[in-house]
Design a protein around this motif. Sequence first.
Motif, short mmCIF file in Angstrom:
data_model
loop_
_atom_site.label_atom_id
_atom_site.label_comp_id
_atom_site.label_asym_id
_atom_site.label_seq_id
_atom_site.Cartn_x
_atom_site.Cartn_y
_atom_site.Cartn_z
N SER A 378 0.84 -1.19 0.00
CA SER A 378 0.00 0.00 0.00
C SER A 378 0.88 1.25 0.00
O SER A 378 1.96 1.27 0.59
CB SER A 378 -0.91 0.01 1.23
OG SER A 378 -1.71 -1.15 1.27
N GLU A 495 -7.46 2.56 3.71
CA GLU A 495 -6.84 1.32 4.16
C GLU A 495 -6.38 1.45 5.60
O GLU A 495 -5.89 2.50 6.02
CB GLU A 495 -5.66 0.93 3.27
CG GLU A 495 -6.12 0.51 1.88
CD GLU A 495 -5.13 -0.36 1.15
OE1 GLU A 495 -5.57 -1.37 0.55
OE2 GLU A 495 -3.93 -0.03 1.15
N THR A 504 -9.29 -2.93 3.32
CA THR A 504 -9.59 -1.91 2.31
C THR A 504 -11.09 -1.69 2.31
O THR A 504 -11.86 -2.60 1.99
CB THR A 504 -9.12 -2.37 0.92
OG1 THR A 504 -7.73 -2.67 0.96
CG2 THR A 504 -9.35 -1.28 -0.12
#
Length: 752
Positions: A378, A495, A504
């Motif tokens: 991420s 997230e 998510t």
Amino acid sequence: MKTNVVIVCLLVIAGWTVAYDASQCHAGEADVEFLLAGVARIAVPGVPGPLSVFGSEAFPVIAVASDGETREPVVAAARVGRGRVVTFGHPGYLSAEAFESGDTGRFVVNALRWTADKPEATASQLRVGAFQLGSAARWLRDHDVPVDELAAVNDAQGLKAYDVICVQPAKLRETVQREAIKNYLSGGGGLLMADLGWGWQQLNPGKNLSADHPGNQLLADAGIVWADGYLRKSDQGDFTVEGPPSALTHGGAAIDAVVAQDAGRSSLSDGDVRQAVAVASRAVRSVPSRDSLLLPKLAALEKKYARLLVPSKQQPITWKTPLARLLLTLQLARLRSIPSEEITAHPAASVFPGAVRGRVAQVRRTITIDTRVSQWHSTGLYAAPGKVVRIRVPDEVVGKMLWVRIGAHSDQLWGTDRWNRCPEVCARFAIDAKETAAANAFGGLVYIEVPGNCSLGRIGVEIEGAVEAPCFVLGETETGSWQSNIRKRPAPWAELAGEKVILTVPSSVVRELDDPAELMRFWDRVADACAELAARPVEREPPERYVADTQISVGYMHSGYPIMTHDDVAATMVDLSKLMNQEHGGVWGLYHELGHNHQSGDWTFDGTTEVTVNLFTLYVLDRVCGTPPRRARDVLGPQRNAILQKYRDSGSPFDQWKREPFLALIMYVQLQEAFGWEAFQKVFVEYRDLPKDERPKTDEEKRDQWLVRFSRTVGRDLGPFFQSWGVPTSAEARRSIEELPDWMPTEESVGN
């Protein structure tokens, strides 16, 4: 000299001239009859993939089931210039093993005679060359077909010495080879070609199957390509040949049928609509962007139907709107071939996954990526729909199989009956240069994907052009910063990352979340609990991922990477009080799907896939949430005795046990209540450490080993217990534990 045969049955629809008949395809009918003479069954090597057939002089020869009742070609043929070609959907079709199965050998000899345009010739009168197909060449020679094994296929002039060349296109790695084969074919040669679309795609990540596959480069202009996807294996071991395939296995005819249906010029049954849409969609997704046979004519219809190409929960695109489904497929296929700088936002992006509202500043960030951890990393950034994001990396990262991903919603919906969102909304870009331009017409969270066993260590990745998304990282993000700023960031998706689990979810469900640290510590305990029961290390790389979506590919939730769930559970995923309470909808499923990621096939036999997984569900509820198994579900507590009595009164039928997961789960709960979770953990350790040659291979072996290993672990003979439940085991397995004391549960009235 070869003479081209004109396709005799024609239908003119909206200016299109194609071979089409509602029941049977008469395009090349005499050719199909010749090819199938004496052929009732053909081999099924491995897992074949479909061929997409869409040219006016190309036709399906054998079609088999792909999904449900849909049938797609596994063998197809075409005239190309003055030459002829027969294609197969798996390279194994050109092997001695396949030739020996069913009537495959007979079919191949028919195909050699047809492609040579020598219908009266005997096998011994053909001249055949085989390129890197040793077993096929030997089998053919043993069956009176003269075959030369070719070391090279670079010289089109030299190839003219042969009536037919047999080759796997993926082996034509050099341009000069492909050009020689192409010139040989168009000049009057015959080809037998066998390959596998999905297999080639796995071996060539980042390449475009429709444009880059060597066979598709050769045959796309003729209207045959190897497509992605799988054909369903036959229960009988062979594919049954049922005569000439339906016209609706031909992509061009299927498209015309959809267009005619929409215009009111024909009426298709529901089954024919499904068949036509599936095959037409495959064709649209498979043809290269330079195609001049199908794409230009479909593109002319787009403007007329543009307003219908925005699926949502309120106005889904279904099988009942086949042309809209087909045109949206065309749009999405086109997006795969457009350079990032030319991509614009798709109208459906505002519905899902969502636009970035208002005037929001784009940012430049340098993200540190630990490449020792594989899969998605991420970044806390979101690419707006249609906006270019630029990713810059050091020299040593270029070409090392790293990717930029835009979008977390990786489930593809092509095979579902209805589309509540576009069926494909993610985009991936190989990092093959110091700067990569990436854009997704639907937008999405930005990730860096890392392959397994990457040795780059920690690297810095600069990302420019994205906007900030709510992103919390346990141990890094300060709670005060989260509350005052981060949770308010403008991206529509957020997230939350613990050490073991990443969530998510829509940003809307975290705007009021005050303590994400406590939440993610809880999720880490959930992951640790599953690892503990499975006897695995609690440290894991990569972390598990949960992604909420408006629609997923199968079920209400499903396991995998990521675990997918519908967005109506998103609020529960971030609500600690609900996660602790089994009475809230979705909680069982969230732990259940994580359990699937820890299940082992060694101790999961037929009928227990949805049973042994719930050992993990129950363990989490027990050890993390404080809910013991008998309180987790009524069938395990208050209703248990009645269920057991009814089952025993019916004779304890094993088929029923296998059909009813919660009935079977009672048996496992009885073991847990008597011997504790520790017994399961010890048995799972034993399975984990088994040498390969001792692992059970059949269902019978799995049941026997589960009985014996669990009995020896707890020091009790569980044979009578298994028999009382109707779970079959062998006499040998039961004899091996008969020295142990017998055990049966004492069923008391089970309450709360």
